[in-house]
Design a protein around this motif. Sequence first.
Motif, PDB file in Angstrom:
ATOM      1  N   TYR A  76     -25.002 -21.022 -18.455  1.00  0.00           N
ATOM      2  CA  TYR A  76     -26.663 -20.458 -18.563  1.00  0.00           C
ATOM      3  C   TYR A  76     -26.228 -18.722 -18.699  1.00  0.00           C
ATOM      4  O   TYR A  76     -25.506 -18.170 -17.846  1.00  0.00           O
ATOM      5  CB  TYR A  76     -27.529 -21.472 -18.175  1.00  0.00           C
ATOM      6  CG  TYR A  76     -27.003 -20.838 -16.011  1.00  0.00           C
ATOM      7  CD1 TYR A  76     -26.201 -21.952 -15.596  1.00  0.00           C
ATOM      8  CD2 TYR A  76     -27.554 -20.419 -15.521  1.00  0.00           C
ATOM      9  CE1 TYR A  76     -26.000 -22.065 -14.323  1.00  0.00           C
ATOM     10  CE2 TYR A  76     -27.584 -20.219 -14.235  1.00  0.00           C
ATOM     11  CZ  TYR A  76     -26.798 -20.829 -13.692  1.00  0.00           C
ATOM     12  OH  TYR A  76     -26.134 -21.199 -11.631  1.00  0.00           O
ATOM     13  N   GLY A 134     -37.779 -15.715 -12.737  1.00  0.00           N
ATOM     14  CA  GLY A 134     -39.094 -15.018 -12.090  1.00  0.00           C
ATOM     15  C   GLY A 134     -39.196 -16.194 -10.777  1.00  0.00           C
ATOM     16  O   GLY A 134     -38.342 -16.659 -10.106  1.00  0.00           O
ATOM     17  N   TYR A 139     -33.411 -16.081 -19.680  1.00  0.00           N
ATOM     18  CA  TYR A 139     -32.576 -17.248 -19.158  1.00  0.00           C
ATOM     19  C   TYR A 139     -32.375 -17.358 -20.765  1.00  0.00           C
ATOM     20  O   TYR A 139     -33.354 -17.984 -21.249  1.00  0.00           O
ATOM     21  CB  TYR A 139     -33.888 -17.974 -18.359  1.00  0.00           C
ATOM     22  CG  TYR A 139     -33.350 -19.200 -17.779  1.00  0.00           C
ATOM     23  CD1 TYR A 139     -32.757 -20.663 -18.606  1.00  0.00           C
ATOM     24  CD2 TYR A 139     -32.246 -19.740 -16.991  1.00  0.00           C
ATOM     25  CE1 TYR A 139     -32.531 -21.538 -18.781  1.00  0.00           C
ATOM     26  CE2 TYR A 139     -31.652 -20.527 -16.274  1.00  0.00           C
ATOM     27  CZ  TYR A 139     -31.626 -21.696 -17.565  1.00  0.00           C
ATOM     28  OH  TYR A 139     -30.746 -22.920 -17.495  1.00  0.00           O
ATOM     29  N   ASN A 146     -41.979 -18.138 -13.529  1.00  0.00           N
ATOM     30  CA  ASN A 146     -41.247 -18.902 -14.250  1.00  0.00           C
ATOM     31  C   ASN A 146     -41.750 -20.848 -13.737  1.00  0.00           C
ATOM     32  O   ASN A 146     -41.313 -20.983 -12.239  1.00  0.00           O
ATOM     33  CB  ASN A 146     -40.162 -18.531 -13.611  1.00  0.00           C
ATOM     34  CG  ASN A 146     -39.406 -19.389 -13.998  1.00  0.00           C
ATOM     35  OD1 ASN A 146     -39.213 -19.928 -15.030  1.00  0.00           O
ATOM     36  ND2 ASN A 146     -37.475 -19.445 -13.763  1.00  0.00           N
ATOM     37  N   LEU A 175     -39.130 -24.688 -20.292  1.00  0.00           N
ATOM     38  CA  LEU A 175     -37.695 -24.873 -21.154  1.00  0.00           C
ATOM     39  C   LEU A 175     -38.260 -24.672 -23.168  1.00  0.00           C
ATOM     40  O   LEU A 175     -39.142 -25.535 -23.358  1.00  0.00           O
ATOM     41  CB  LEU A 175     -36.478 -25.620 -21.011  1.00  0.00           C
ATOM     42  CG  LEU A 175     -35.700 -24.593 -19.783  1.00  0.00           C
ATOM     43  CD1 LEU A 175     -34.409 -26.042 -20.356  1.00  0.00           C
ATOM     44  CD2 LEU A 175     -34.944 -23.802 -19.769  1.00  0.00           C
ATOM     45  N   GLY A 215     -39.818 -22.968 -15.028  1.00  0.00           N
ATOM     46  CA  GLY A 215     -38.153 -23.867 -14.779  1.00  0.00           C
ATOM     47  C   GLY A 215     -39.076 -24.273 -16.732  1.00  0.00           C
ATOM     48  O   GLY A 215     -37.621 -24.624 -17.377  1.00  0.00           O
ATOM     49  N   VAL A 250     -29.065 -15.194 -16.948  1.00  0.00           N
ATOM     50  CA  VAL A 250     -30.129 -14.774 -16.632  1.00  0.00           C
ATOM     51  C   VAL A 250     -30.291 -13.786 -17.110  1.00  0.00           C
ATOM     52  O   VAL A 250     -31.495 -13.121 -16.213  1.00  0.00           O
ATOM     53  CB  VAL A 250     -29.945 -15.776 -14.838  1.00  0.00           C
ATOM     54  CG1 VAL A 250     -29.929 -16.725 -14.041  1.00  0.00           C
ATOM     55  CG2 VAL A 250     -29.130 -14.434 -13.924  1.00  0.00           C
ATOM     56  N   ILE A 281     -24.479 -10.907 -17.687  1.00  0.00           N
ATOM     57  CA  ILE A 281     -24.452 -12.995 -16.554  1.00  0.00           C
ATOM     58  C   ILE A 281     -24.779 -13.356 -17.308  1.00  0.00           C
ATOM     59  O   ILE A 281     -25.696 -14.583 -17.481  1.00  0.00           O
ATOM     60  CB  ILE A 281     -25.403 -12.795 -15.332  1.00  0.00           C
ATOM     61  CG1 ILE A 281     -26.028 -10.842 -15.434  1.00  0.00           C
ATOM     62  CG2 ILE A 281     -25.522 -13.398 -14.647  1.00  0.00           C
ATOM     63  CD1 ILE A 281     -26.888 -10.441 -14.446  1.00  0.00           C
ATOM     64  N   THR A 282     -23.615 -14.151 -16.838  1.00  0.00           N
ATOM     65  CA  THR A 282     -23.628 -15.639 -17.548  1.00  0.00           C
ATOM     66  C   THR A 282     -23.230 -16.671 -16.431  1.00  0.00           C
ATOM     67  O   THR A 282     -22.346 -16.341 -15.550  1.00  0.00           O
ATOM     68  CB  THR A 282     -22.606 -15.627 -18.654  1.00  0.00           C
ATOM     69  OG1 THR A 282     -21.474 -16.118 -18.196  1.00  0.00           O
ATOM     70  CG2 THR A 282     -22.622 -15.054 -19.875  1.00  0.00           C
TER      71      THR A 282
END
Lengths: 118, 119
Positions: free
Chosen positions: A48, A97, A31, A103, A107, A105, A50, A54-55
């Motif tokens: 963002y 995940g 991510y 995951n 950052l 989250g 993942v 992929i955006t």
Amino acid sequence: NAGVTQTPKFQVLKTGQSMTLQCAQDMNHEYMSWYRQDPGMGLRLIHYSVGAGITDQGEVPNGYNVSRSTTEDFPLRLLSAAPSQTSVYFCASSYVGGRDGTNTGELFFGEGSRLTVL
Amino acid sequence: AQSVTQLGSHVSVSEGALVLLRCNYSSSVPPYLFWYVQYPNQGLQLLLKYTSAATLVKGINGFEAEFKKSETSFHLTKPSAHMRDAAEYFCAVSDFEERYGGSQGNLIFGKGTKLSVKP
């Protein structure tokens, strides 16, 4: 231990010019994301990703393009800069995940790129 | 949709006094909550996080936060402020949703609270 690296740290543009803010991470994070920070506005999500290929758009995507050709890199492009895009831009990455704890989250942030558009 | 509200854009305390920074959240799912700190001209650094384990979370630099579901709050506290705590603090919630075959969260940030510490 480079983490998330952003370049350039400072940039001045004229209205209508284009440029790319670079972001690279060496933690093998799937991510990656771009935020902009403006006084009194907190951080707002621009785009963002993942994973490679992929955006997706965040809260304030207009005027910005992104692509993700590798896991490590996530550049942010301004095609025609406007004074409203004067801001500090942060790139961030994390694991992807499930809610089983792989995951949370959390950052990991770069140190920011300060952009001024005249 | 998830959201975060930080009460007070500026908080000023004396050195040695209690620090209390307020954060209320809105979430349709059990939230993951975070506090980040930003020192001048730097990026954001994680202070602490709540991920549905203990409701009282201890972080770095003597900070802690308590998750209160009934009040939808996640306030940040430190018993005794130090000059080096002067910074901007951001509360954030993760909007966990099913995306691209897995659960993954974008962080939604509050507008920040700037903490000043007077000698």
